[in-house]
Design a protein around this motif. Structure first.
Motif, PDB file in Angstrom:
ATOM      1  N   GLU A  31       0.829  -1.210   0.000  1.00 42.04           N
ATOM      2  CA  GLU A  31       0.000   0.000   0.000  1.00 42.04           C
ATOM      3  C   GLU A  31       0.864   1.261   0.000  1.00 42.04           C
ATOM      4  O   GLU A  31       0.530   2.241  -0.676  1.00 42.04           O
ATOM      5  CB  GLU A  31      -0.923  -0.016   1.221  1.00 42.04           C
ATOM      6  N   GLN A  56       0.971   4.212  -2.838  1.00 42.09           N
ATOM      7  CA  GLN A  56       0.736   5.630  -2.581  1.00 42.09           C
ATOM      8  C   GLN A  56       1.676   6.488  -3.421  1.00 42.09           C
ATOM      9  O   GLN A  56       1.313   7.568  -3.880  1.00 42.09           O
ATOM     10  CB  GLN A  56       0.945   5.926  -1.091  1.00 42.09           C
ATOM     11  N   ARG A  57       2.902   5.984  -3.627  1.00 40.66           N
ATOM     12  CA  ARG A  57       3.883   6.711  -4.444  1.00 40.66           C
ATOM     13  C   ARG A  57       3.721   6.403  -5.928  1.00 40.66           C
ATOM     14  O   ARG A  57       3.886   7.268  -6.775  1.00 40.66           O
ATOM     15  CB  ARG A  57       5.304   6.332  -4.012  1.00 40.66           C
ATOM     16  N   PRO A  99       0.879   4.629  -7.946  1.00 36.80           N
ATOM     17  CA  PRO A  99      -0.437   3.976  -7.968  1.00 36.80           C
ATOM     18  C   PRO A  99      -0.629   2.976  -9.110  1.00 36.80           C
ATOM     19  O   PRO A  99      -1.551   2.156  -9.046  1.00 36.80           O
ATOM     20  CB  PRO A  99      -1.410   5.153  -8.092  1.00 36.80           C
TER      21      PRO A  99
END
Length: 306
Positions: free
Chosen positions: A71, A75-76, A78
């Protein structure tokens, strides 16, 4: 490139297997998942696997930590597909089908030509109770790939679960009606025999045995080397008590079938009518018989696949 494609396909097939097992046995998967993943899902880069000797609690914590790691990567990045597949794998290992939906949605969007991602997504939605969402996903696949046998099998199974057999029959009949034209535009885009076998399974599930036998006979006449329509007809005759008529068909089906299906066919031939076979199929052929080129489990039990 060929090796990479093969590894990806093995991974997708393994995810199908996990989703199918989740549908049957819920969260009691610890002894089964390790066997499915070994040799089936290519390892995600730098992804640790829980120790075989670790306690169930430790394994769960390890998998949850892996999921959080993926996850953070997403976040960095996608659209990092390695992380998406890793997140999907760990959430399924945790029996978190609902949590698998988001990575599946992203993988399906990133790989529009890889329809199996969308079919997996539909399966997951179906298992979490979102039948309408599952149906829409199956139909979106069939809009662009009308002969996709996994989507056809999934939508057919869903319609039968909703007690809509006529809709399931109409879906498959319409597919067969358009097959000739579709195959002229794009050769082999619709596997007619597979759709016929699926339709025969639906007829049989409704005890419309004459129609089932007719479609199996048609399929067997067109494709003489395919064991599936022969096996389907044998099962119906056995269910009707016509065991002597069924015997030579079981023998022929076993001769035509790949070696890995012969034991199942032979066991079905010797089983008591109406009983459940070791492979989980009913002798009444009460659910459609999916028939993709590469066997891939579906939540619904099915006759042996080609």
């Amino acid at each position: 490139m060929a090796e990479s494609t093969e590894r990806r396909n093995r991974w997708i097939i393994s995810v199908f297997m996990v989703l199918a097992l989740l549908a049957f046995v819920g969260i009691s998967l610890a002894p089964l998942l390790s066997g499915l993943f070994q040799g089936g899902i290519p390892p995600v880069a730098n992804s640790p696997t829980p120790s075989a000797s670790a306690s169930p609690t430790a394994k769960k914590e390890d998998l949850e930590a892996q999921a959080k790691g993926y996850e953070l990567v997403l976040q960095r990045e996608p659209e990092n597909q390695t992380a998406l597949r890793g997140l999907l794998e760990t959430r399924l290992a945790l029996a978190d089908v609902k949590g698998a939906i988001v990575p599946l949605e992203k993988l399906a969007k990133l790989n529009p030509d890889e329809t199996l991602y969308a079919v997996l997504l539909a399966q997951a939605k179906q298992q979490t109770g979102d039948r309408e969402g599952a149906a829409q996903t199956y139909r979106s696949v069939l809009t662009t790939h009308p002969g996709d046998i996994q989507a056809l099998n999934g939508l057919t199974s869903l319609l039968l679960q909703q007690n809509r057999p006529e809709s399931a029959i109409a879906l498959l009949q319409d597919t067969l009606k358009t097959a000739t034209q579709a195959n002229q535009v794009q050769p082999n885009s619709i596997d007619v025999t597979s759709v016929q076998v699926l339709l025969g399974g639906v007829y049989a599930s409704q005890k419309r045995y004459d129609e089932a036998i007719a479609i199996y006979d048609e399929a067997a006449k067109t494709n003489k080397q395919d064991f599936r329509p022969v096996y389907g007809k044998a099962m119906i005759l056995k269910e009707q008590g016509k065991t002597e008529e069924a015997k030579p068909l079981f023998t022929k089906a076993a001769e035509l079938a790949p070696a890995k299906y012969r034991d199942q066919i032979n066991q079905a031939a010797s089983a008591v009518p109406g009983a459940t076979t070791p492979a989980g199929t009913s002798s009444t052929l009460g659910t459609p018989a999916a028939a993709p080129a590469s066997p891939q489990p579906s939540p619904a039990p099915a006759a042996p696949q080609k």
